[in-house]
Design a protein around this motif. Structure first.
Motif, PDB file in Angstrom:
ATOM      1  N   TYR A 213       0.827  -1.208   0.000  1.00 26.21           N
ATOM      2  CA  TYR A 213       0.000   0.000   0.000  1.00 26.21           C
ATOM      3  C   TYR A 213       0.865   1.263   0.000  1.00 26.21           C
ATOM      4  CZ  TYR A 213      -4.767  -1.811   0.741  1.00 26.21           C
ATOM      5  OH  TYR A 213      -5.992  -2.398   0.580  1.00 26.21           O
ATOM      6  N   SER A 214       0.492   2.205  -0.839  1.00 29.22           N
ATOM      7  CA  SER A 214       1.111   3.527  -0.802  1.00 29.22           C
ATOM      8  C   SER A 214       0.596   4.249   0.432  1.00 29.22           C
ATOM      9  CB  SER A 214       0.727   4.325  -2.054  1.00 29.22           C
ATOM     10  OG  SER A 214      -0.675   4.600  -2.018  1.00 29.22           O
ATOM     11  N   ILE A 215       1.193   5.379   0.757  1.00 26.61           N
ATOM     12  CA  ILE A 215       0.725   6.124   1.930  1.00 26.61           C
ATOM     13  C   ILE A 215      -0.715   6.594   1.730  1.00 26.61           C
ATOM     14  CG2 ILE A 215       1.669   8.379   1.208  1.00 26.61           C
ATOM     15  CD1 ILE A 215       2.449   8.585   4.345  1.00 26.61           C
ATOM     16  N   LYS A 216      -1.046   6.947   0.498  1.00 26.45           N
ATOM     17  CA  LYS A 216      -2.410   7.396   0.194  1.00 26.45           C
ATOM     18  C   LYS A 216      -3.419   6.258   0.418  1.00 26.45           C
ATOM     19  CE  LYS A 216      -4.974   9.747  -3.487  1.00 26.45           C
ATOM     20  NZ  LYS A 216      -4.955  10.191  -4.878  1.00 26.45           N
ATOM     21  N   GLU A 217      -3.066   5.057  -0.040  1.00 28.77           N
ATOM     22  CA  GLU A 217      -3.945   3.890   0.141  1.00 28.77           C
ATOM     23  C   GLU A 217      -4.093   3.547   1.626  1.00 28.77           C
ATOM     24  OE1 GLU A 217      -3.269   1.200  -3.865  1.00 28.77           O
ATOM     25  OE2 GLU A 217      -1.597   1.433  -2.475  1.00 28.77           O
TER      26      GLU A 217
END
Length: 198
Positions: free
Chosen positions: A35-39
């Motif tokens: 997961y990206s930080i946004k996700e």
């Protein structure tokens, strides 16, 4: 008892997480390695704020401030590279992963608990088997400052044997997510753990 998130997206996942907490889940590890930080922000934001103190972040540790989370987990690799000094004298609970009793015994006392895995052939990871008999190996445990949590292949059939061998508690992943009986499986395991630890 601890439950780890499925590493990838699961249908109806947030509702299941809420149901697990409502059934008495103590801690939920948010383990979404890709997961990206946004996700990750989007994922955590969907979890009811009343359960945030029971979340443990495996990645994007900087988000603990945003969401008022006070628990973080270090993979074995990150633990060996990371300076724990920044977390001293702060109200943050630390946990980590280990794969041998030698590594577990060598942990700094700052770690509240640690996973030791895989205890049994993994339910969620194909061809992931124990390289040594961890039920035998934990007879050599010397670290009593850190709680020892069994992970890997744990299900209702082997919980009692695992706790009897000397583990302090268990963590579930495949037993929860690789089934259509998520809540039923959780409750069966919870019942065994509670009756053993009482």
């Amino acid at each position: 008892m601890i439950v780890l998130s499925n590493p990838t997206i699961i249908a109806n996942e947030i509702n299941v997480i809420h149901s697990l907490f409502e059934e008495g889940l103590q801690l939920f590890h948010v383990r979404k390695p890709d997961y990206s930080i946004k996700e990750m922000i989007s994922f955590i934001a969907q979890i009811n704020p009343e359960f945030r103190q029971q979340l443990v972040l495996h990645s994007h540790h900087e988000l603990i401030e945003n969401f008022k989370i006070n628990r973080i987990h270090f993979t074995e690799e990150k633990r060996k590279k990371y300076n724990l000094e920044k977390y001293k004298n702060r109200d943050i609970h630390l946990s980590t992963s280990t794969h041998s009793i030698t590594d577990f015994n060598a942990l700094a006392p700052e770690f509240e608990y640690a996973f030791l895995s895989p205890v049994y052939p993994s339910i969620s990871k194909e061809n992931y088997f124990p390289e040594t008999d961890l039920l035998e190996a934990i007879k050599n445990r010397t670290n009593t400052a850190t709680k020892l949590i069994a992970l890997g292949g744990i299900n209702a059939e082997n919980i009692e044997k695992t706790l009897t061998a000397g583990f302090d508690n268990i963590a579930l992943l495949g037993t929860i997510w690789n089934t259509e009986n998520t809540i039923k499986n959780f409750k069966s395991c919870q019942e065994i753990v509670l009756s053993y630890l009482q």
